[in-house]
Design a protein around this motif. Sequence first.
Motif, PDB file in Angstrom:
ATOM      1  N   LYS A  63       0.818  -1.123  -0.029  1.00  0.00           N
ATOM      2  CA  LYS A  63      -0.043   0.187  -0.002  1.00  0.00           C
ATOM      3  C   LYS A  63       0.803   1.241  -0.071  1.00  0.00           C
ATOM      4  O   LYS A  63       0.397   2.399  -0.481  1.00  0.00           O
ATOM      5  CB  LYS A  63      -0.856  -0.062   1.157  1.00  0.00           C
ATOM      6  CG  LYS A  63      -2.061  -1.011   1.117  1.00  0.00           C
ATOM      7  CD  LYS A  63      -2.794  -0.997   2.362  1.00  0.00           C
ATOM      8  CE  LYS A  63      -3.831  -2.137   2.415  1.00  0.00           C
ATOM      9  NZ  LYS A  63      -4.369  -2.058   3.891  1.00  0.00           N
ATOM     10  N   LEU A  64       1.952   1.207   0.708  1.00  0.00           N
ATOM     11  CA  LEU A  64       2.790   2.111   0.770  1.00  0.00           C
ATOM     12  C   LEU A  64       3.743   2.434  -0.414  1.00  0.00           C
ATOM     13  O   LEU A  64       4.082   3.773  -0.887  1.00  0.00           O
ATOM     14  CB  LEU A  64       3.713   2.290   2.263  1.00  0.00           C
ATOM     15  CG  LEU A  64       2.675   2.069   3.543  1.00  0.00           C
ATOM     16  CD1 LEU A  64       3.755   2.018   4.512  1.00  0.00           C
ATOM     17  CD2 LEU A  64       2.197   3.655   3.593  1.00  0.00           C
ATOM     18  N   GLU A  65       4.255   1.440  -0.949  1.00  0.00           N
ATOM     19  CA  GLU A  65       5.403   1.364  -2.049  1.00  0.00           C
ATOM     20  C   GLU A  65       5.021   0.446  -2.872  1.00  0.00           C
ATOM     21  O   GLU A  65       5.803  -0.658  -3.015  1.00  0.00           O
ATOM     22  CB  GLU A  65       6.712   1.272  -1.376  1.00  0.00           C
ATOM     23  CG  GLU A  65       7.280   2.363  -0.561  1.00  0.00           C
ATOM     24  CD  GLU A  65       8.797   2.364  -0.029  1.00  0.00           C
ATOM     25  OE1 GLU A  65       9.403   1.587  -0.802  1.00  0.00           O
ATOM     26  OE2 GLU A  65       9.164   2.902   0.782  1.00  0.00           O
ATOM     27  N   PRO A  66       3.878   0.706  -3.921  1.00  0.00           N
ATOM     28  CA  PRO A  66       3.560  -0.747  -4.581  1.00  0.00           C
ATOM     29  C   PRO A  66       4.583  -1.172  -5.615  1.00  0.00           C
ATOM     30  O   PRO A  66       4.681  -2.112  -6.154  1.00  0.00           O
ATOM     31  CB  PRO A  66       2.209   0.024  -5.222  1.00  0.00           C
ATOM     32  CG  PRO A  66       2.225   1.307  -4.952  1.00  0.00           C
ATOM     33  CD  PRO A  66       3.081   1.690  -3.799  1.00  0.00           C
ATOM     34  N   GLU A  67       5.337  -0.127  -6.082  1.00  0.00           N
ATOM     35  CA  GLU A  67       6.527  -0.392  -7.266  1.00  0.00           C
ATOM     36  C   GLU A  67       7.830  -0.889  -6.612  1.00  0.00           C
ATOM     37  O   GLU A  67       8.732  -0.983  -7.390  1.00  0.00           O
ATOM     38  CB  GLU A  67       6.577   0.820  -7.802  1.00  0.00           C
ATOM     39  CG  GLU A  67       5.424   1.243  -8.696  1.00  0.00           C
ATOM     40  CD  GLU A  67       4.714   0.277  -9.544  1.00  0.00           C
ATOM     41  OE1 GLU A  67       5.467  -0.364 -10.296  1.00  0.00           O
ATOM     42  OE2 GLU A  67       3.695   0.121  -9.542  1.00  0.00           O
ATOM     43  N   ASN A  68       7.800  -1.049  -5.292  1.00  0.00           N
ATOM     44  CA  ASN A  68       9.242  -1.589  -4.691  1.00  0.00           C
ATOM     45  C   ASN A  68       9.510  -3.120  -5.218  1.00  0.00           C
ATOM     46  O   ASN A  68       8.661  -3.744  -4.937  1.00  0.00           O
ATOM     47  CB  ASN A  68       9.145  -1.338  -3.142  1.00  0.00           C
ATOM     48  CG  ASN A  68      10.101  -1.717  -2.296  1.00  0.00           C
ATOM     49  OD1 ASN A  68      11.179  -2.621  -2.574  1.00  0.00           O
ATOM     50  ND2 ASN A  68      10.471  -0.725  -1.192  1.00  0.00           N
ATOM     51  N   LYS A  69      10.697  -3.132  -5.597  1.00  0.00           N
ATOM     52  CA  LYS A  69      11.128  -4.395  -6.011  1.00  0.00           C
ATOM     53  C   LYS A  69      11.327  -5.373  -5.195  1.00  0.00           C
ATOM     54  O   LYS A  69      11.148  -6.537  -5.199  1.00  0.00           O
ATOM     55  CB  LYS A  69      12.426  -4.276  -6.932  1.00  0.00           C
ATOM     56  CG  LYS A  69      12.177  -3.572  -8.199  1.00  0.00           C
ATOM     57  CD  LYS A  69      13.391  -3.325  -9.019  1.00  0.00           C
ATOM     58  CE  LYS A  69      13.029  -2.878 -10.570  1.00  0.00           C
ATOM     59  NZ  LYS A  69      14.218  -2.745 -11.259  1.00  0.00           N
ATOM     60  N   ARG A  70      11.700  -4.947  -3.851  1.00  0.00           N
ATOM     61  CA  ARG A  70      12.141  -5.567  -2.656  1.00  0.00           C
ATOM     62  C   ARG A  70      10.576  -6.339  -2.460  1.00  0.00           C
ATOM     63  O   ARG A  70      10.698  -7.415  -1.742  1.00  0.00           O
ATOM     64  CB  ARG A  70      12.742  -5.038  -1.609  1.00  0.00           C
ATOM     65  CG  ARG A  70      13.037  -5.857  -0.571  1.00  0.00           C
ATOM     66  CD  ARG A  70      14.061  -4.997   0.280  1.00  0.00           C
ATOM     67  NE  ARG A  70      14.282  -5.912   1.435  1.00  0.00           N
ATOM     68  CZ  ARG A  70      14.038  -5.438   2.904  1.00  0.00           C
ATOM     69  NH1 ARG A  70      13.721  -4.127   2.983  1.00  0.00           N
ATOM     70  NH2 ARG A  70      14.397  -6.280   4.102  1.00  0.00           N
ATOM     71  N   ILE A  71       9.555  -5.671  -2.396  1.00  0.00           N
ATOM     72  CA  ILE A  71       8.063  -6.227  -2.008  1.00  0.00           C
ATOM     73  C   ILE A  71       8.051  -7.367  -2.843  1.00  0.00           C
ATOM     74  O   ILE A  71       7.474  -8.352  -2.328  1.00  0.00           O
ATOM     75  CB  ILE A  71       7.264  -5.222  -2.155  1.00  0.00           C
ATOM     76  CG1 ILE A  71       7.443  -4.101  -0.998  1.00  0.00           C
ATOM     77  CG2 ILE A  71       5.815  -5.742  -2.141  1.00  0.00           C
ATOM     78  CD1 ILE A  71       6.463  -2.949  -1.184  1.00  0.00           C
TER      79      ILE A  71
END
Length: 85
Positions: A63-71
């Motif tokens: 929700k906070l960082e939808p494009e974060n690769k680590r996610i």
Amino acid sequence: LARIYFELARRASQVNNVAKMTSYFEKSVENDPRADIYLNLAILYLQQGRITKATEVLDEAKKLEPENKRIMEVEKAINDKRYAN
């Protein structure tokens, strides 16, 4: 307060105290909900076999960082573990 808990979690990681790390990251994210803290929690929960909890906190990170690769990497690890059983 969140920074203090984050630092305590970091120090607990140096002695590999998973229970304290988890507790301190939980307290840190309560005070400052950030994607990187949610990710740390997701990884810790995954290591403990707590797949549902790992998924829940990973959703908060998304929700906070939808494009974060680590996610995406952590999500793959969760799914691999979920479907390996």
